[in-house]
Each structure stands twice: as structure tokens, then as C-alpha cells.
Design a protein around this motif. Sequence first.
Motif, PDB file in Angstrom:
ATOM      1  N   ASP A 122      15.977  -6.660  -5.297  1.00  7.61           N
ATOM      2  CA  ASP A 122      16.539  -5.489  -4.892  1.00  7.61           C
ATOM      3  C   ASP A 122      15.125  -4.012  -5.821  1.00  7.61           C
ATOM      4  N   ALA A 123      15.010  -3.748  -5.014  1.00 14.14           N
ATOM      5  CA  ALA A 123      13.584  -2.201  -5.040  1.00 14.14           C
ATOM      6  C   ALA A 123      14.968  -1.363  -5.708  1.00 14.14           C
ATOM      7  N   GLY A 124      15.985  -1.111  -6.024  1.00  7.20           N
ATOM      8  CA  GLY A 124      16.934   0.430  -6.334  1.00  7.20           C
ATOM      9  C   GLY A 124      17.212   1.183  -5.308  1.00  7.20           C
ATOM     10  N   ALA A 125      18.146   2.064  -5.867  1.00  5.11           N
ATOM     11  CA  ALA A 125      18.716   3.203  -4.873  1.00  5.11           C
ATOM     12  C   ALA A 125      19.981   2.455  -4.660  1.00  5.11           C
ATOM     13  N   LEU A 133       2.620  -7.219  -3.535  1.00  5.10           N
ATOM     14  CA  LEU A 133       3.263  -6.589  -2.810  1.00  5.10           C
ATOM     15  C   LEU A 133       4.500  -5.650  -3.829  1.00  5.10           C
ATOM     16  N   ILE A 153       8.233  -3.249  -2.859  1.00  4.39           N
ATOM     17  CA  ILE A 153       9.683  -3.173  -1.961  1.00  4.39           C
ATOM     18  C   ILE A 153       9.279  -1.571  -2.360  1.00  4.39           C
ATOM     19  N   GLN A 154       9.970  -1.141  -1.673  1.00  6.76           N
ATOM     20  CA  GLN A 154       9.497   0.669  -1.767  1.00  6.76           C
ATOM     21  C   GLN A 154      11.940   0.652  -1.875  1.00  6.76           C
ATOM     22  N   SER A 155      11.554   1.772  -2.395  1.00  5.08           N
ATOM     23  CA  SER A 155      13.259   3.102  -2.000  1.00  5.08           C
ATOM     24  C   SER A 155      13.425   4.316  -2.179  1.00  5.08           C
ATOM     25  N   GLY A 156      13.582   4.297  -1.366  1.00  8.50           N
ATOM     26  CA  GLY A 156      14.146   5.974  -1.019  1.00  8.50           C
ATOM     27  C   GLY A 156      14.399   6.356  -0.581  1.00  8.50           C
ATOM     28  N   LYS A 185      11.011  -1.177   7.042  1.00 13.44           N
ATOM     29  CA  LYS A 185       9.744  -0.648   7.292  1.00 13.44           C
ATOM     30  C   LYS A 185       8.688  -1.991   7.447  1.00 13.44           C
ATOM     31  N   PRO A 245       6.300  -5.217   6.708  1.00 16.72           N
ATOM     32  CA  PRO A 245       5.547  -5.430   5.680  1.00 16.72           C
ATOM     33  C   PRO A 245       3.820  -4.549   6.209  1.00 16.72           C
ATOM     34  N   THR A 248       6.564  -2.892   2.748  1.00 15.33           N
ATOM     35  CA  THR A 248       7.961  -3.237   2.902  1.00 15.33           C
ATOM     36  C   THR A 248       8.733  -2.428   2.242  1.00 15.33           C
ATOM     37  N   GLN A 249      10.070  -1.946   3.032  1.00 14.71           N
ATOM     38  CA  GLN A 249      11.251  -1.537   3.032  1.00 14.71           C
ATOM     39  C   GLN A 249      12.366  -1.890   3.955  1.00 14.71           C
ATOM     40  N   VAL A 250      13.435  -1.722   3.636  1.00 12.99           N
ATOM     41  CA  VAL A 250      14.911  -1.844   4.276  1.00 12.99           C
ATOM     42  C   VAL A 250      15.388  -0.889   4.678  1.00 12.99           C
ATOM     43  N   ALA A 251      15.901  -0.583   5.786  1.00 10.64           N
ATOM     44  CA  ALA A 251      16.267   0.647   6.099  1.00 10.64           C
ATOM     45  C   ALA A 251      18.145   0.530   4.763  1.00 10.64           C
TER      46      ALA A 251
END
Lengths: 52, 352
Positions: free
Chosen positions: B26-29, B183, B185-188, B194, B196, B205-208
Motif C-alpha cells: 500500500d503506497a499510503g494516504a 517500480l 507506486i504513487q499515492s496522492g 493509472k 503502469p 502506477t497508481q490506483v484510484a
Amino acid sequence: MNRTNRDIFRKRPLLSLLLALVLSLIPRAGQAAEFVLLYANDNQGEIEPCGS
Amino acid sequence: MGGLSRKAYMIKQIESEVDKPVLRLDAGALLFGQPSVPVPLLEARTIQARGISRAMQAMHFAAIGTAPQDLAAGLEFFGRLRLESSLPWLSANLLDKAGERPLQPSVMTKIGETTVAIIGLTGEQAGNPSGQPIEDLRILPWQEVLPAALKQVKGHAEMIILLSSYPEPVNREIAGRFPDIHLIIQSGTFPANKSPQLVGNALITQVAARGKYLGRMDIDWQPAHRWSLGEDRPGQLQQAKDNLVRTTWRIERIEKRPQDKEGLAQNREYQQLRQEQDRLKAEIARLEQPAREQQEKLSTFTSNFIPLKTSLPEDPEIQKIVVRTKQEIIRAGQKKNEEVTEKSQPAPGFKK
């Protein structure tokens, strides 16, 4: 004599097992690997589905 | 759509279907929606954050990135939460008041035969320039910490993953400057999924947002430690060449302005453009090596985003945690109301 041969014969599976164990412990660097990555981000404090 | 119990169900479902090892990140937030919590909502939101922490503990994630949103209730609350659970929160650039690092910068994990290093980077809060004290914590610029964090894991891991809550342009810059990262993995605040995308040697990459989807990548990691560009290699080469022309034109335009040499050295835009120019040149050189790709087998992946629909079954263990958390929030609200009512009632014996 016969007894000794029988003992060796009995020990063979054990030796094979030991060999397999040793081989499995040798680091296998540079190998290809397949795996699944499951990932998430921005849960933003949600515990329940949005809108429910 | 979404919800922790459906996420847990889906993770277990996938694990039961595949015969490959599964890595969960898990990339956080994760805990809060904003980098600060309004005081009237603090109690309810912290109860909710505790519930999320308990649920994540039960889901056995290998690493969790720490975003400014996760620190919204302060470092003290975050510290208490960490004592209550053993979640693997990561941050290479977070410092407490005493200048100590409260979290691990990275973690190494074995997934099948592959050793994976995971590094966490906390993005800077909006309105707080890098390095400035934010209440009881400080976030160091990534440029200061990332080289050392990478040095620590490089050589020990076959794959390096970065969990970053910096915005995408920064992550792209990081990917361009550090080819050891494979790799990101973004959070924000990016609202949509998004897929890869290759930048330098890393996929980004990033998940909604708001837990509506679960990201999935099926990875075939090869000893070359580089991703295959697939069919789009000529397109990427052309794009890099076009970007180089544009960047060079902007550099020349700044150089033509009347200024001394020190002026150029202190010009931040100019220095960033020079860095981008170097990065693009290196990328073009790499993309123009077709023979090398034929010699070595490159890593491949397939990717998709799994919608966590409300029609999905819920994981009973996580569902219990969610129900208990909701009850705690209701009880806290009732207690608060009672206190307000007691205060607003006239003192006993008081009569007009």
C-alpha cells in the motif's frame, strides 16, 4: 554382507532427501521469477464502500 | 464501491486462484483524507484510523508507504497507533522533533525466490516547503535521503520498489535519476487509476482514490532487471527525441538571456532543464540498443485494476472490525452529545 547392502539400500532415500535439502538451500541468484503484486493507495480514511 | 472487507475478500480470492506468490503493498494516504483533521471531527476520525489500522494488520501487507495524510492527527497519535499494531509503515525522509527517524526507511522481503526491497518516501505537505517544521515532524527532501536509502538495499535485492506520496512529476524525475528503482507506486490526489507507465527503468502506477479498486500486476521478473518495452519501443524513442529537442530549445533560450555565469548556476529552472536533458540523452541511448534486448530476456507484466463492487462478498474478519469501528464512532458521538446536553442544562436548584 547382505545386511550391510540392505542398510545402504535403506539409507539411499535419506541421502537423496539430504541432497535435495542442500540443493534447495543454495541461493539461486539471477533466476527468473513470477509473482503477483496486489497494491493499493489513497484509501483516504474509508472503511466502508463509498456512498453507503 | 470499495471498502476494506471487500478488498480483503478479493485479496484472498486471488491468492486462492493463482499458483504464484503474492506480494501486497500500500503506497499510503491510508488513514485520513487530508493532511489535517478539523478539531470537531478528530475523535471520530482517529477511531476510524484505528479501525483501518486493525483491518490492515489482519490483511498482512508487506509494506505501507507513509503519506502526509497518514500523519494528519499528529506524530504522537501515529506513534500510539504503531504501538497498538505492527504495521510495516515506511518513510526514508520523515523526522520527528528530535531529528530522529521514527520509521524504517525500507524493508526487504522475499517473494518466491526473489528478494524485493521496498523504500518509502513521504511527500511534502501542500503549503509547507521542504525541510520546514510541520508541528511535531519534518519531511526531508527526497534528494537528501534517496541515494543513501538506495545504497543500503542495492546489491541485496533483485527488485527495488518505491512507495511515494510525492506528486507524479517528482516521481518521474526520481525514476529518471535512479535507474536502480524498478517500480514506483504513487499515492496522492490523482483521481483515477493509472496503468503502469515506463519512465527510465521504472514503471509508475497508481490506483484510484478511496479504495474503489485494487491494483494487480502479474510480473515475470528476469535477471536483466529491466522491463520490456513491448511494441511501443519506437514510439517511446520518438517521444524521448521530441522531448530532448524541446528541452534543448528551452535551455538555449535561457542561455541567450543576458546574465553572468553565476546567474545560470543559481537559476533553478535552468538546472532542472539540464538534468532533464541528461536524463533524456541517457534514455535515447538506451532505447537505441536493439541488439542488447535480443541478447537478454527482459521482464514483462500484465496489469489491471479490479473494481471492488458492492456486490462482492465481504471478508468476515474485516467486516467484524468495520462493524466494531462504526459502533465505537457512534458511542463516541453519543457521549459527546450527552456532555453537551449536561453543560447546557441549568444547575440544580436554579429557578427563575
